[in-house]
Design an enzyme around this catalytic site. Structure first.
Site, PDB file in Angstrom:
ATOM      1  CG  LEU A 196      55.751  37.557   8.370  1.00 50.82           C
ATOM      2  CD1 LEU A 196      56.613  36.379   8.227  1.00 50.82           C
ATOM      3  CD2 LEU A 196      55.497  37.947   9.805  1.00 50.82           C
ATOM      4  CG  ASP A 197      52.912  35.731   6.585  1.00 53.55           C
ATOM      5  OD1 ASP A 197      53.683  34.651   6.352  1.00 53.55           O
ATOM      6  OD2 ASP A 197      52.498  36.325   7.670  1.00 53.55           O
ATOM      7  CB  ALA A 198      54.655  40.573   1.875  1.00 54.87           C
TER       8      ALA A 198
END
Lengths: 284, 284, 284, 284
Positions: free
Chosen positions: D227-229
């Site tokens: 996530l969000d990486a």
């Protein structure tokens, strides 16, 4: 822009000791709850400016009674002042040509509730944007610019007929005649596509390209009789480089224009802008 | 600015197909390892610009032999070109008046190794900064400006005596005579304390204050005969507001001036700036 | 930072109606001339913050008498408050390691009169910067960090011996022990070389490089026991791109670090920073 | 984004001398006219990246023939490569929830011709934006998210049915399941409303408000399983201050989100983004 019911008191007057005490004393005496308070002294002009946002429900009277009771104090200090009521939304009449990036931006902010105004109509010298404007349920007024004098008379008439508070030139691309500028002082807002005072007048992006500047900008200002010379409300710049063509500048410019116009307009609508000579105080 | 030994080849020539192939073919044929490569076509001028950084140790010959072998190809394409050798540091002669924020900034970058140049001397029309400059082990040359013509002759003489490559006007506050500008074209760099072309000439912060702009800026440019009108290398702006006095503008300005000058100077020193008419291509 | 003699009154107290009126009434009653006035309500905390700058010569008494007379009003409203006197310059003790870009910047602002403070000494765990500091006529204190506990005891002792008001960690590169943080709450200011809360701890530029962010930043904050987690005073960012190495990030970072530290420090020195929990109110 | 017919060749391969010469030699040999050329070496990975824009009408063959002839050279150097044809517009499938500022912005750029893509459909888990999307003549697909697994299957099916090249999460507010992320690597683009890696996950503006940061940001990135990486394409920040509430942050955030998403998307659409591990090379 909070949705709470507020009164916004804006004042300008000759500077002297005791103004803040007098005004805040008046408000406190009636139990008024100040939400936001800003002050500024313009040294050269020796003039004091202030803005107070007060929660309407903290006061035992309405806006008119406030105005009535505040008048003596205002007279004592020689104040230019006004009290705006957040329940009375400002009415923006937007003028556009064919380019719609600013209009698209403003209408989105309006329909999402971010820009708390009424938009009684959009005026244009082209038919291109009728469908988009009408989709929003906003009347679209087409004006033929063949006879410029008559056209501007009509624009003024529509502005008044629709009870406009503020005329927004959202890339209207027509120069307002001096008489019109004089008729609505401090009520006509323009977005100019350069970082003023650089590149006044036509084709500022071409001018910027030829000069080889490394940033371009946009300026939101009140319209006065002198072209692109009115009090500046907001400006910003964006970096470009040698690889950018005039078309690229125009593209970058659109983003900065709409941002700067929307910010400047918000300040105006929220009564954050006070004019002093050819400068503005913006209580952000 | 890496410390590896590099050659930097900068070229401008009429645009046509095959230039990149010819130049990169030449480099590859000798095993040259390209560290950084940049290209640009100036459409209006129909002119091509390129910059290549090559690892010196990847080539079987030195800079002079490179120049010798490259000359025929350069002639074929009608190139203006030069090969810079990172082992030959550029020599900056810095001119200052009394304000030392740019000088302080440049000398720090120099002594920390960030700005890889030689500074053979600092020239000033005031004695104020002697001690600071000499603490760095750099000769300080004081020039009396009473007789301006003689003073500028002396400045030119010192610049040549100290074998300066580039003259940096680090808030020198004196206007160079046209003859001097013509004598060192593309070799004199100025920092002007406004966002040009706004506020040319004297007291730009006062001009900005009076106009009520919402950002101020600084401009690093090559000096030409026309005041503040030479090719712009770098610019930047910073936000101000109505609460800022002229003194505040001057203070904010110092920070933006030194930043813009140091960036522009770095681009120049690393041979990243190519001039085309009155514009610059900056291969960052 | 004007050179006029001023008193700066900063207040925080539980929010309620009438505070501004009471304070400005007190000032007006003694003829006090307010130069700058700022207010803020922290909604969650239901706490009110204000800052007033008053011209000292407009009042018929000195700072101590002001404090004496103001105390009852302060007590009535449950205020945390203080009155700073611009005639009493704050004393900054600067701690550095080997990197001197922040020190160079601060000392220049100090010697040019921009940063109106006293710098009673500079403390370092290396000898490298002695000559530069002493050129300014400022005592340079070398501390051996072999025995960290003893070293920090010595730092605290020197800070008190030199009557420091504020300890500035200008890239000191050592983590202060919790006891020291507790001992000087709100008086130790650090510059961290990342845009916090990203990249806490060691080697933030390497962390940023590995994560592939497109901007890097710096953060000026009060030091608390938790590493890099204290109240943030000021931050800024700068754009980088894929061509930038870690060394380039470090270079860009130096510029943003010194700018952010100098701004944050100015706010602190001018009593513009009020702390509310782990956040700051900065009356710029 | 010029309207000229162009081929864009993007290459990544192990770094070695002679790559530029080989590729530009190939292009020159067929008379190809290079409009824009960019190069980068990722040192750690020892990998070379390049992007060439070539005028289609300068070549004696079409895109398929180009690919056929270029293949041997590509194989020799071990290249990952592709040739994009500007005549084949990319197909963006946009996913939205209720917030429409990014959608409004993208659709305006599309209908004004700035964003040269096809938008075969807009998918949403709410009906709110149907009328606005359909006004543009774009199919609006409503997906019920009650059964998340089924919903995401349907989204993938629609994406393929509409032959989407790129899935744009324009504030979709739903976390894509890992299987979907794996299925379309490098083809799903998200706008996250924080300056990553700060404030991953839900309610980043609340997180930012609580931490007391002085700027907020937005991040456009490729979606990966974590996530969000994923690899960051573009980021930007905007200044806030203590007077701003969470609602103000959300409002500022909308402007920065739409700007960052539109920029990142343009880079992607113009084949300016090459991925190297978890980082991007963006040839602007």
């Amino acid at each position: 822009m909070s949705s709470t019911h507020r009164y916004t008191l804006t004042i300008s007057c000759p500077d002297r000791a005791g103004i803040i005490a007098a005004v805040s004393g008046f408000i406190a005496q009636h139990g008024g709850f100040i939400v936001e308070a800003s002050y500024h002294t313009e040294q050269e002009a020796s003039r004091f400016f202030m803005r107070q946002e007060i929660r309407a429900d903290s006061l035992p009277f309405d806006a008119n009674e406030f105005r009535h009771r505040f008048a003596p104090l205002a007279q004592e200090f020689g104040m230019d002042w006004q009290l705006a009521d957040s329940a009375q939304k400002k009415r923006l009449v937007i003028l556009v040509s064919k380019q719609d990036h600013c209009l698209n931006d403003l209408l989105h902010r309006w329909r999402s509730g971010e820009l708390q105004v009424d938009i009684p109509c959009v005026i244009s010298n082209h038919e291109d944007l009728r469908s988009f404007v009408e989709w929003h349920g906003i009347p679209f007024v087409h004006i033929d610019m063949q006879d410029k004098a008559a056209a501007f008379e009509l624009i003024a008439a529509r502005f008044e007929q629709y009870r406009g508070d503020c005329m927004v030139l959202a890339r209207f691309m027509q120069i307002l005649p001096p008489a019109l500028c004089r008729r609505f002082p401090g009520r006509v807002i323009n977005i100019h596509h350069s970082f003023l005072p650089s590149f006044v007048g036509a084709k500022p992006y071409h001018q910027a390209y030829l000069r080889g500047v490394k940033l371009i900008g946009a300026t939101c200002h009140y319209v006065t009789e002198e072209l692109d010379a009115g009090p500046i409300i907001e400006q910003d710049t964006v970096r470009i480089d040698h690889g950018d063509t005039v078309d690229d500048l125009v593209r970058y410019g659109r983003d900065i224009e709409k941002t700067v116009l929307s910010r400047g307009l918000r300040y105006h609508v929220e009564d954050r802008v006070l004019v002093c000579g050819n400068k503005t105080i913006v209580f952000r």
